[in-house]
Design an enzyme around this catalytic site. Structure first.
Site, mmCIF file in Angstrom:
data_model
loop_
_atom_site.group_PDB
_atom_site.id
_atom_site.type_symbol
_atom_site.label_atom_id
_atom_site.label_comp_id
_atom_site.label_asym_id
_atom_site.label_seq_id
_atom_site.Cartn_x
_atom_site.Cartn_y
_atom_site.Cartn_z
ATOM 1 N N HIS A 183 0.749 -1.190 0.109
ATOM 2 C CA HIS A 183 -0.163 -0.172 -0.037
ATOM 3 C C HIS A 183 0.790 1.336 0.103
ATOM 4 O O HIS A 183 2.022 1.321 -0.101
ATOM 5 C CB HIS A 183 -0.713 -0.112 1.039
ATOM 6 C CG HIS A 183 -0.315 -0.147 2.705
ATOM 7 N ND1 HIS A 183 0.749 0.692 3.169
ATOM 8 C CD2 HIS A 183 -0.385 -1.073 3.531
ATOM 9 C CE1 HIS A 183 0.874 0.401 4.015
ATOM 10 N NE2 HIS A 183 0.319 -0.637 4.429
ATOM 11 N N HIS A 187 4.141 1.492 2.272
ATOM 12 C CA HIS A 187 5.369 0.712 1.746
ATOM 13 C C HIS A 187 5.764 1.578 0.507
ATOM 14 O O HIS A 187 7.097 1.550 0.406
ATOM 15 C CB HIS A 187 4.751 -0.613 1.110
ATOM 16 C CG HIS A 187 4.359 -1.528 2.177
ATOM 17 N ND1 HIS A 187 2.958 -1.679 1.861
ATOM 18 C CD2 HIS A 187 4.855 -2.079 3.170
ATOM 19 C CE1 HIS A 187 2.483 -2.559 3.080
ATOM 20 N NE2 HIS A 187 3.512 -2.758 3.692
ATOM 21 N N CYS A 190 2.847 -10.106 19.250
ATOM 22 C CA CYS A 190 1.735 -9.502 18.289
ATOM 23 C C CYS A 190 2.122 -10.152 17.037
ATOM 24 O O CYS A 190 3.291 -9.778 16.445
ATOM 25 C CB CYS A 190 1.549 -8.054 18.215
ATOM 26 S SG CYS A 190 0.853 -7.377 16.637
ATOM 27 N N CYS A 215 3.078 -7.547 14.250
ATOM 28 C CA CYS A 215 4.154 -6.817 14.218
ATOM 29 C C CYS A 215 5.529 -7.793 14.318
ATOM 30 O O CYS A 215 6.501 -7.397 14.325
ATOM 31 C CB CYS A 215 4.430 -6.009 15.561
ATOM 32 S SG CYS A 215 3.404 -4.783 15.952
ATOM 33 N N CYS A 272 -2.000 -4.362 21.229
ATOM 34 C CA CYS A 272 -0.865 -3.903 20.566
ATOM 35 C C CYS A 272 -0.899 -2.612 20.310
ATOM 36 O O CYS A 272 -1.616 -2.013 19.707
ATOM 37 C CB CYS A 272 -0.617 -4.986 19.413
ATOM 38 S SG CYS A 272 0.557 -3.986 18.267
ATOM 39 N N HIS A 311 -0.854 -2.262 16.194
ATOM 40 C CA HIS A 311 -2.103 -2.804 15.381
ATOM 41 C C HIS A 311 -3.573 -2.882 16.405
ATOM 42 O O HIS A 311 -4.562 -3.138 15.844
ATOM 43 C CB HIS A 311 -2.072 -3.992 15.101
ATOM 44 C CG HIS A 311 -0.723 -4.043 13.958
ATOM 45 N ND1 HIS A 311 0.449 -4.205 14.666
ATOM 46 C CD2 HIS A 311 -0.754 -4.058 12.715
ATOM 47 C CE1 HIS A 311 1.301 -4.184 13.436
ATOM 48 N NE2 HIS A 311 0.540 -3.843 12.253
ATOM 49 N N LYS A 314 -6.921 5.989 10.408
ATOM 50 C CA LYS A 314 -5.998 5.115 10.407
ATOM 51 C C LYS A 314 -6.189 4.210 9.047
ATOM 52 O O LYS A 314 -7.458 4.106 8.763
ATOM 53 C CB LYS A 314 -6.197 4.039 11.556
ATOM 54 C CG LYS A 314 -5.087 3.031 11.544
ATOM 55 C CD LYS A 314 -5.062 2.018 12.578
ATOM 56 C CE LYS A 314 -4.560 0.566 12.493
ATOM 57 N NZ LYS A 314 -2.952 0.676 12.346
ATOM 58 N N LYS A 341 -7.529 -2.344 6.101
ATOM 59 C CA LYS A 341 -8.503 -3.119 5.289
ATOM 60 C C LYS A 341 -9.846 -2.859 5.547
ATOM 61 O O LYS A 341 -10.887 -2.719 5.035
ATOM 62 C CB LYS A 341 -7.991 -4.314 5.221
ATOM 63 C CG LYS A 341 -7.179 -4.678 3.990
ATOM 64 C CD LYS A 341 -6.733 -6.092 4.091
ATOM 65 C CE LYS A 341 -6.240 -6.646 2.536
ATOM 66 N NZ LYS A 341 -5.950 -7.930 2.587
#
Ligand code: MSP
Length: 540
Positions: free
Chosen positions: A22, A25, A130, A133, A147, A150, A319, A322
């Site tokens: 996405h 990256h 996690c 991560c 976490c 996340h 944030k 998905k």
């Protein structure tokens, strides 16, 4: 050796193959690619590495859910990574996969060294892990039991594992960071790590047994090595560490791009490692400084020169996730608006320092203001006027008779002649947004110069021939400078400006970025619009 002779090794993280890439990256990669292009355009030896992180529970889980093997799953996603980097024209020299056999062998060598240095011990282990991560947390790290990255509940893991004596490195890392002020940039990130080090480091589990998708521990293969202590080793395994073997072409078939990747003396590790620069996001700075450097020091290798950690994108104030369905796919943006428009938005509005918000409205506004109306308009009207008034031939340099206009011309000359130094300073400071702003000051001043000098009016007045010549010569010099200055940042636009101006961008910075590089009588190519204005609604 001068700065421009010193080889620089720039790396992106190795992205997990559990999903498609996405905008986050693409952001890390575009920063790294832009830095690499900039230094290459200065003639500096550059090696740019990217790749894929393929081991660990997260990938295993994704592959199982897709009803396939981790390897098959990884192959498919790696294909998509490569398609994206091709689409964005990312010019990496090396694409490494953590499943490459030479990499796995290097990871095992690191662990053998850690064992020999008495830095590993076995212990029962109960931790909060996690999977997203691939990282352990303590109760204290969690936010409302979840976490911190996340916001999901970590797994409780209970096993007997090998531990790495991370606690032995607290002081060594503090000393290293204090004596190398630029080893973590920007400054607030360095302070963040120093702050955490003041709390002291805890030993950390570095193998797992309930699970086998990873590199086996050489002396006890039922243990697989923790995915982070595996993946981080890529930065040296890709250089053929420890024996300078596997480099570059035989183990990277079709993947090593630039000839200069093969260094003189064929000692790639010794050649590239001293100036290694890791580009990462803030979420993985801990791994790239504390974990990685301790692992390296434990294995008898110097830490890399620098880690640059950028912030994170949100999307329209939320944030990116998905679940929210708001994931920005860089390939889609590039298809719709062009890859330079994508790069430009990342470089201007992206989270280089703090966090940023991806807003479609600001994408459209910036595109129209800076690319279509700013740069595009300047190039197009300048070249069209040159065709009209000078038959497409650059006239000889001359001064304006008009005093105020001559003042403006001198300002442009000064800006062009200072530009390479300014860009160098900004790139050294990893401030690519500031570098582009330097270029856009020139774009805006040059558009203002066109309005002020008004060559279209001068052309109608036979007594102003000299001023017309002075203005058109100046504009051609500005376009020449812009093509060179933009080359690392917006490679397609730079190439198109160069084609339209009839130059080939073959010379090096900083010399190429100076006033007076065009010869009188130089014939330009065919003008064409660079960026079509977007008519869509800013929220469309
Ligand atoms: N596999 C590890 C890295 C191992 S390196 C030896 C990993 N991979 S990742 O696929 O999760 O990609 C991480 C990179 O993407 C980081 O640089 C991270 O900051 C970046 N981003 C992920 N989400 C992001 C945003 N929302 N915004 C900006 N960058 C973000 O971690």
């Amino acid at each position: 050796m001068t700065e421009l002779q010193r080889p620089i090794y720039i790396t992106t993280p190795l992205y997990y193959v559990n999903d498609e890439l996405h905008i986050g990256h693409a952001t890390t990669t575009v920063y790294a690619d832009t830095l690499a292009r900039f230094w290459r355009s200065c003639g500096r030896p550059v090696l740019l590495l990217t790749g894929s992180d393929e081991h660990g529970q997260k990938i295993h889980k994704a592959a199982t859910a897709a009803g396939t093997t981790p390897r098959g799953f990884a192959d498919r996603i790696v294909g998509k990574f490569n398609e994206l980097w091709e689409k964005l024209d990312v010019q990496h020299d090396i694409f490494i996969r953590t499943t490459d056999p030479f990499h796995e062998a290097a990871v095992q060598k690191v662990f053998e060294r850690l064992k020999a240095a008495d830095l590993l011990y076995k212990s029962a282990y109960k931790a909060l892990y996690c999977v997203e991560c691939e990282t352990n947390y303590t109760e204290k790290d969690l936010l409302d039991g979840a976490c911190p990255v996340h916001k999901t509940k970590p797994q409780v893991v209970e096993e007997e594992n090998y531990f790495f004596k991370l606690s032995a490195f607290t002081e060594k890392l503090q000393k290293h960071i204090e004596s190398h002020p630029d080893c973590i940039v920007p400054e607030p990130r360095r302070n963040e790590i120093l702050g955490k080090l003041r709390e002291g480091l805890n030993d950390t589990s570095v193998t797992r047994v309930q699970f086998d998708w990873g590199v086996p521990l050489p002396w006890e293969p039922k243990h697989v090595i923790w995915v982070w202590t595996d993946a981080l080793v890529n930065y040296i395994s890709a250089l053929g560490w420890p024996d300078n073997d596997h480099f570059p072409t035989d183990e990277f078939p079709g993947r090593a791009r630039h000839q200069h990747a093969t260094p003189p003396g064929n000692k790639p590790f010794e050649y590239w490692w001293p100036e290694a620069v890791h580009i990462v996001g803030k979420d993985i700075l801990w791994h790239h400084s504390v974990i990685w450097w301790s692992e390296l020091l434990g294995a008898g290798v110097q830490p890399p020169k620098q880690v640059f950690a950028h912030g994170w994108w949100q999307v329209e104030g939320d944030k990116m996730s998905k679940t929210l369905g708001n994931v920005i796919r860089p390939g889609d943006i590039a298809d719709k608006y062009g890859r330079d428009a994508l790069r430009y938005h990342i470089l201007r509005e992206g989270p280089q320092r703090g966090d940023s918000d991806w807003r479609h409205a600001s994408f459209v506004t910036r595109y129209n203001a800076d690319l279509a109306n700013g740069l595009g308009n300047l190039v197009n009207r300048s070249l069209n006027m040159l065709n009209k008034y000078f038959d497409g031939e650059v006239p000889a340099e001359c001064k304006f008779e008009h005093e105020k206009l001559e003042g403006l011309r001198q300002d442009l000359i000064g800006h062009v002649n200072d530009l390479s130094d300014r860009l160098l300073a900004d790139v050294r400071a990893f401030d690519l947004n500031a570098a582009l702003e330097q270029i856009w000051v020139l774009v805006r001043d040059s558009n203002a110069f066109v309005n002020e000098a008004a060559p279209f009016k001068l052309a109608k007045d036979p007594t102003r021939k000299q001023d017309l010549q002075a203005s058109m010569h100046a504009l051609c010099e500005v376009l020449h400078a812009l093509a060179y200055a933009l080359k690392p940042f917006l490679p397609d636009a730079a190439q198109r400006i160069a084609d339209q101006l009839g130059i080939d961008l073959a010379e090096r910075l900083p010399a190429a970025l100076n006033w007076g590089r065009l010869l009188p009588g130089h014939k330009i190519g065919t003008p064409a619009p660079l960026f079509a204005r977007l008519d869509e609604q800013a929220n469309g």
